[in-house]
Motif scaffolding. Structure first.
Motif, PDB file in Angstrom:
ATOM      1  N   ILE A 118       0.876  -1.174   0.000  1.00 47.58           N
ATOM      2  CA  ILE A 118       0.000   0.000   0.000  1.00 47.58           C
ATOM      3  C   ILE A 118       0.908   1.218   0.000  1.00 47.58           C
ATOM      4  O   ILE A 118       1.817   1.315   0.828  1.00 47.58           O
ATOM      5  CB  ILE A 118      -0.916   0.013   1.239  1.00 47.58           C
ATOM      6  CG1 ILE A 118      -1.865  -1.185   1.218  1.00 47.58           C
ATOM      7  CG2 ILE A 118      -1.718   1.312   1.304  1.00 47.58           C
ATOM      8  CD1 ILE A 118      -2.699  -1.323   2.484  1.00 47.58           C
ATOM      9  N   ALA A 137      -0.179   0.058   8.637  1.00 44.22           N
ATOM     10  CA  ALA A 137      -1.312  -0.686   8.076  1.00 44.22           C
ATOM     11  C   ALA A 137      -1.513  -1.958   8.870  1.00 44.22           C
ATOM     12  O   ALA A 137      -0.557  -2.687   9.140  1.00 44.22           O
ATOM     13  CB  ALA A 137      -1.062  -1.023   6.608  1.00 44.22           C
ATOM     14  N   VAL A 186      -8.790  -0.110   3.095  1.00 43.43           N
ATOM     15  CA  VAL A 186      -7.817   0.123   2.024  1.00 43.43           C
ATOM     16  C   VAL A 186      -7.335  -1.233   1.514  1.00 43.43           C
ATOM     17  O   VAL A 186      -6.842  -2.056   2.283  1.00 43.43           O
ATOM     18  CB  VAL A 186      -6.625   0.951   2.536  1.00 43.43           C
ATOM     19  CG1 VAL A 186      -5.602   1.150   1.422  1.00 43.43           C
ATOM     20  CG2 VAL A 186      -7.108   2.294   3.074  1.00 43.43           C
ATOM     21  N   ALA A 188      -5.064  -3.961  -0.308  1.00 39.20           N
ATOM     22  CA  ALA A 188      -3.691  -4.252  -0.736  1.00 39.20           C
ATOM     23  C   ALA A 188      -3.757  -5.258  -1.885  1.00 39.20           C
ATOM     24  O   ALA A 188      -4.367  -6.313  -1.730  1.00 39.20           O
ATOM     25  CB  ALA A 188      -2.872  -4.818   0.408  1.00 39.20           C
ATOM     26  N   SER A 190      -2.538  -1.320  -3.318  1.00 44.74           N
ATOM     27  CA  SER A 190      -3.117  -0.001  -3.571  1.00 44.74           C
ATOM     28  C   SER A 190      -1.975   0.998  -3.699  1.00 44.74           C
ATOM     29  O   SER A 190      -1.047   0.993  -2.893  1.00 44.74           O
ATOM     30  CB  SER A 190      -4.047   0.413  -2.432  1.00 44.74           C
ATOM     31  OG  SER A 190      -4.551   1.710  -2.643  1.00 44.74           O
ATOM     32  N   ALA A 193      -3.250   5.609  -1.842  1.00 44.57           N
ATOM     33  CA  ALA A 193      -3.813   5.854  -0.513  1.00 44.57           C
ATOM     34  C   ALA A 193      -3.192   7.135   0.051  1.00 44.57           C
ATOM     35  O   ALA A 193      -2.311   7.097   0.915  1.00 44.57           O
ATOM     36  CB  ALA A 193      -3.555   4.668   0.400  1.00 44.57           C
TER      37      ALA A 193
END
Length: 323
Positions: A118, A137, A186, A188, A190, A193
């Motif tokens: 991410i 994360a 979110v 992954a 990504s 972000a």
């Protein structure tokens, strides 16, 4: 007292009485051998050495595989375990509901993958990049507490959290100068972000006794009203009773003194004020005047009228949020 030996289930024992200058005998332990997990860690079919392997369940074990990729965790209490594996350059992995039995070895193969990432950029409300911000994360795909990684933004505000198992994550931003921010769901992988951070506002004020004097050492906290809006902040009063809550997101808040951090110890009950509106980069004043508490006394007995000690009691007022 703790007793542990390689290959045996560890034991704890409390309540052993000892007398100064005298030996206490008869403190015997009978250990059981427990079960063993033999965890083989590979990537692309090749063994992975130097990984961190741990097992959680009725007991706990950990180890590091050697050149053959095998970590042996012994002396585990029987029951169901979760096995976690992390290794540099790979996504973390987990094996669920592994059964362990006394005097038996259970093989647990774990295949690691490179994983996803991410990434994004952190800026302030003027569009300027923010460096030195910690981005973290974590997700639920590997367990209740989740797994993840952190990254400190570079000079251009960029971050990239790598080696994540594919799935959805909560990305949280931590900074000493800006409002703490999180985003749920979110995915992954990504690559966009991005976050825009604000400095928030400040809630300032004074906690006073009924006679108007400041009260030091009080815990003061603010939470969004309604609470689902998510903003919060906390702090302590100084010697003169004053406090400052910083990095508070713009919005409406309830500001409250806490019952558990000094109010009752000083003979006061907690108080709160609603409708405290915070604006970006502005001070909002919220003074709180404490109330003197009252004492309720009585006796707790059993059916035969005998006193019962060690009972916990609490209550709340019908016409307020005091308790």
């Amino acid at each position: 007292m703790y007793v542990g030996a390689t290959g045996f289930v560890a034991q704890w024992r409390s309540g052993i009485s000892v007398t100064q200058g005298l030996s206490t005998g008869g403190v015997d332990f009978r250990l059981t051998r427990g079960g063993t997990l033999r965890v083989t860690v590979t990537a692309g079919g090749a063994p992975v050495s130097g990984a961190w392997v741990n097992a959680n369940g009725p007991g706990y074990g950990y180890g590091t595989p050697g050149s053959n990729g095998v970590a042996t965790l012994s002396g585990l209490s029987p029951g169901t375990y979760y096995v976690y594996v992390t290794a540099s350059g790979y996504a973390s992995a987990r094996k669920n509901r592994i059964s362990v039995q006394n005097n038996q070895t259970t093989d647990v193969p774990v295949a690691l993958t490179v994983g996803e990432q991410i990434s994004g950029r952190i800026t302030n409300t003027s569009g300027a990049p923010i460096s030195g911000v910690q981005v973290y994360a974590y997700g639920q795909s590997l367990g209740y507490y989740g797994w993840g990684n952190s990254y400190i933004t570079d000079g251009n505000g960029q971050y990239a959290i790598k080696n994540l198992p594919a799935g959805k994550y909560t990305v949280s931003i931590y900074s000493a100068d800006y409002v703490r921010t999180s985003r749920w769901g979110v995915q992954a992988p990504s690559s966009g972000a991005d976050f825009v951070l604000s400095r928030g506002g400040r809630i300032v004020g004074k906690v006073k006794a009924p006679d108007g004097g400041g009260v030091s050492g009080m815990w003061v906290y603010a939470y969004a009203d309604p609470w689902r809006d998510g903003g919060w902040a906390w702090g302590y009063t100084g010697a003169d009773g004053s406090y400052t809550l910083t990095r508070v997101p713009a919005g409406s808040y309830v500001v409250r003194t806490s019952m558990g951090w000094g109010a009752t110890d000083k003979g006061y009950v907690p108080v709160s004020v609603r409708g405290v509106v915070v604006a970006e980069d502005q001070n909002t004043t919220a003074d709180l005047t404490l109330k003197t508490g009252v004492t309720i006394t009585g006796k707790v007995t059993d059916e035969a009228g005998q006193a019962i000690g060690g009972v916990s009691l609490w209550g709340n007022a019908n016409d307020s949020d005091s308790w």
